[in-house]
Design an enzyme around this catalytic site. Structure first.
Site, PDB file in Angstrom:
ATOM      1  N   GLY A 304      12.341  56.040  60.792  1.00 38.67           N
ATOM      2  CA  GLY A 304      11.002  56.364  60.613  1.00 38.67           C
ATOM      3  C   GLY A 304      10.015  55.001  60.459  1.00 38.67           C
ATOM      4  CB  SER A 305       6.801  54.305  59.097  1.00 35.20           C
ATOM      5  OG  SER A 305       6.166  55.146  60.164  1.00 35.20           O
ATOM      6  CB  THR A 306      11.007  52.000  56.013  1.00 39.84           C
ATOM      7  OG1 THR A 306      11.976  52.823  56.634  1.00 39.84           O
ATOM      8  CG2 THR A 306      10.674  53.001  54.867  1.00 39.84           C
ATOM      9  CG  PHE A 307      13.099  50.166  62.180  1.00 37.69           C
ATOM     10  CD1 PHE A 307      14.347  49.830  61.734  1.00 37.69           C
ATOM     11  CD2 PHE A 307      12.751  49.704  63.563  1.00 37.69           C
ATOM     12  CE1 PHE A 307      15.099  48.964  62.499  1.00 37.69           C
ATOM     13  CE2 PHE A 307      13.526  48.930  63.939  1.00 37.69           C
ATOM     14  CZ  PHE A 307      14.797  48.630  63.706  1.00 37.69           C
TER      15      PHE A 307
END
Ligand SMILES: [Zn+2]
Length: 574
Positions: A304-307
């Site tokens: 998800g958004s940590t990527f």
């Protein structure tokens, strides 16, 4: 590794030679006794037999960075009987059944059995062993043995691992570094006549055991303990199914703690929770493997958004975006007829790139992905070395599960850009982000530091070379600044720590299959933001109720940092 093996091999060979020499000497002596003192022995013996007993080597200990012993040995005893030497069978049966608190019939069966040596019981406590010795019964042998002992029981269970009955490491460090820890068992060789009676005149040959080397690791007992408590608290607070946490040094890859709750008891690793009592043996074995699984390295998840940290790094390196470039988010973006929503469905409106990452705005990251194009984006994945394994020194690491480049159309490219449609391990995520924010050097995450012998002398130092450049110093610095902004004023606000600058990124991802209503909340943070000394990732599986990473995962890292930054001697900045 190679050198050490040769060294051990030579040593083993030398001990072998000495052993043969001793044997030769004994053969001569036996010959002498039989020929020149035949009259003395003739009535008793014609044949000489050897009988061997093992002397167990002490397994090397596992010791943390401050000298705290995480795995050690307890002396226990193995009780055996040599049938032919027993003088008073009843006394032996009485003594053993009483002291071992065992069924008299069972003991009698073993004691009366005609065999050269019969093991009665192993893992008997030292006190009981000493008591049995004090009876001084002929034919009863009490040998010292070692049992692996974990002073903190379940702490770092999936990292340390445990050993089987044969002193062999089964999972974790115990398995990975088995050859260093194991040592060499010794032997006691005695000689008996055909009736099995020990020929005392021949004495015994002892080949002394050699203790295994101690393994010094980068783990920090205090950080492990605190992170584990925090993980259990988090699991309870959100009724989550599991919580993972990795705390590491982003500059050199040293792992301080790797937590997977629920952990299991290392002193009793084969016992399953009560609820699995009725399962078949096969199902139980499967459950055990599940219980022992170090999901931080063996399981993949959709980041998800940590990527978006990785997408940003690629976009900055390729120079396809600048921090003050203006974007507009109206709540969704259409890619080849597919409408992909922003998490804020009403849209973020006008925002520059810095605010787009602070807002974690999906359409902006999709545009970055499209600007890069699949081929160039994948080239950066190669450069960041995030598609394979990290090389962490633990068994069972899984690699990244990514689309094949030829299958990546615009829609796949769009979803990859904000961290969906592929999977990687928590250790890969933590290592890749470390290697982007640390100045741009790909590091190898690791736990083992060196081995030392019982005298405390260094035997082997493990080295972990840098794996090359990920991004330029400048890109790395820009990333640190952006991620600091995310925590200072963006979606990562709950990751703040009083007195310290923290950088980080939140994520909320769905568990597959999508729409199952199951989520994964995570946060990856580092401090101090300008010169990161510690990085932590926390991943909460299937939280009930609120499931946003910024709301439930960021505070966990904040609380962790609040405690460990002063502990690590990192001074307050503001
Ligand atoms: Zn948006």
């Amino acid at each position: 590794m190679e050198r050490l093996r040769i060294y051990t091999y030579r040593k083993t060979k030398m001990i072998g030679y000495l052993f043969i020499l001793a044997l030769l000497f004994l053969c001569f002596r036996v010959g002498y006794l039989m020929i020149f003192r035949a009259s003395h022995y003739a009535p008793r013996a014609v044949e000489v037999e050897q009988r061997e007993r093992d002397i167990k080597a002490a397994r090397g200990r596992i010791i943390d960075r401050n000298g705290t012993i995480l795995a050690s040995n307890k002396t226990v005893c193995t009780i055996s009987v040599i049938h032919s030497q027993i003088e008073d069978e009843d006394a032996v049966i009485d003594c053993l059944s009483k002291e071992l608190e065992s069924d008299r019939g069972e003991i009698a069966k073993k004691v009366t059995k005609v065999s050269s040596i019969e093991k009665i019981k192993s893992n008997v406590s030292k006190e009981v062993g000493d008591r049995i010795r004090s009876y001084e019964l002929a034919g009863v042998k009490v040998d010292d043995d070692y049992k692996r002992y974990y002073p903190y029981d379940s702490l770092q269970s999936k990292v340390l691992g445990f050993t089987g009955g044969d002193n062999q490491g089964i999972i974790g460090l115990e398995s990975r570094y088995d050859s260093y820890l194991q040592g060499q068992d010794g032997k006691i060789l005695t000689f008996t006549d055909a009736k099995g009676i020990e020929i005392k005149e021949l004495g015994e040959v002892r080949m002394e055991p050699e203790a295994g080397d101690d393994l010094y690791v980068s783990l920090d007992y205090n950080i492990c303990e605190y992170a584990t408590q925090l993980a259990y608290q988090t699991m309870l607070n959100h009724q989550a199914s599991a919580v993972e946490m990795i705390v590491m040094n982003p500059q050199n890859g040293e792992i301080y703690a790797m937590v997977n709750v629920p952990e299991f008891s290392l002193s009793d690793p084969f016992t399953l929770p009560q609820e699995y009592e009725s399962l078949s043996e096969e199902e139980k074995s499967e459950k055990r493997n599940e219980m022992w699984r170090n999901t931080c390295i063996s399981d993949t998840y959709e980041p998800g958004s940590t990527f978006k940290i990785i997408t940003t790094a690629a976009a900055l390196e390729a120079d396809v975006v600048s921090l003050d470039e203006q974007f507009h988010c109206n709540g969704s973006i259409t890619v080849e007829d597919t409408r992909i929503r922003c998490h804020k469905t009403t849209g973020h409106g006008s925002e520059d790139f810095t605010h787009a990452i602070m807002n974690s705005c999906n359409p902006v990251f999709i545009q970055l992905g499209l600007r890069l194009g699949a081929e160039r984006f994948f080239d950066y994945f190669e450069q960041f070395q995030m598609l394979g394994k990290t090389g962490v020194d633990l068994p069972g690491e899984a690699g990244t599960i990514m689309h094949k480049l030829e299958n990546v159309g615009p829609v796949e490219l769009a979803t990859i850009s904000f961290g969906q449609s592929f999977q990687l391990t928590p250790i890969q995520m933590a290592t890749t982000v470390s290697s982007l924010i640390n100045g741009g050097t790909r590091i190898t995450p690791h736990i083992a530091v060196e081995t030392r012998n019982r005298m405390g002398e260094k035997v082997h130092t493990f080295s972990y070379e840098d794996q090359g450049r990920t991004v330029s110093e400048e890109t790395s610095e820009t990333l640190r600044y952006l991620l600091y902004q995310v925590v200072a004023e963006g979606t990562g606000k709950n990751g703040q720590v009083e007195g310290y600058s923290v950088g980080g990124k939140t994520a909320t991802s769905q568990m597959l299959p999508r729409g199952s209503g199951k989520y994964i909340a995570s946060f990856i943070g580092f401090a101090p933001a300008e010169d990161p000394q510690v990085l932590a990732i926390v991943i909460i599986h299937e939280p009930q109720g609120i499931y946003y990473g910024g709301t439930i995962a960021a505070p966990v890292v904040s609380q962790l940092f609040e405690n460990i930054l002063p502990y690590l001697g990192i001074e307050q900045q503001k």
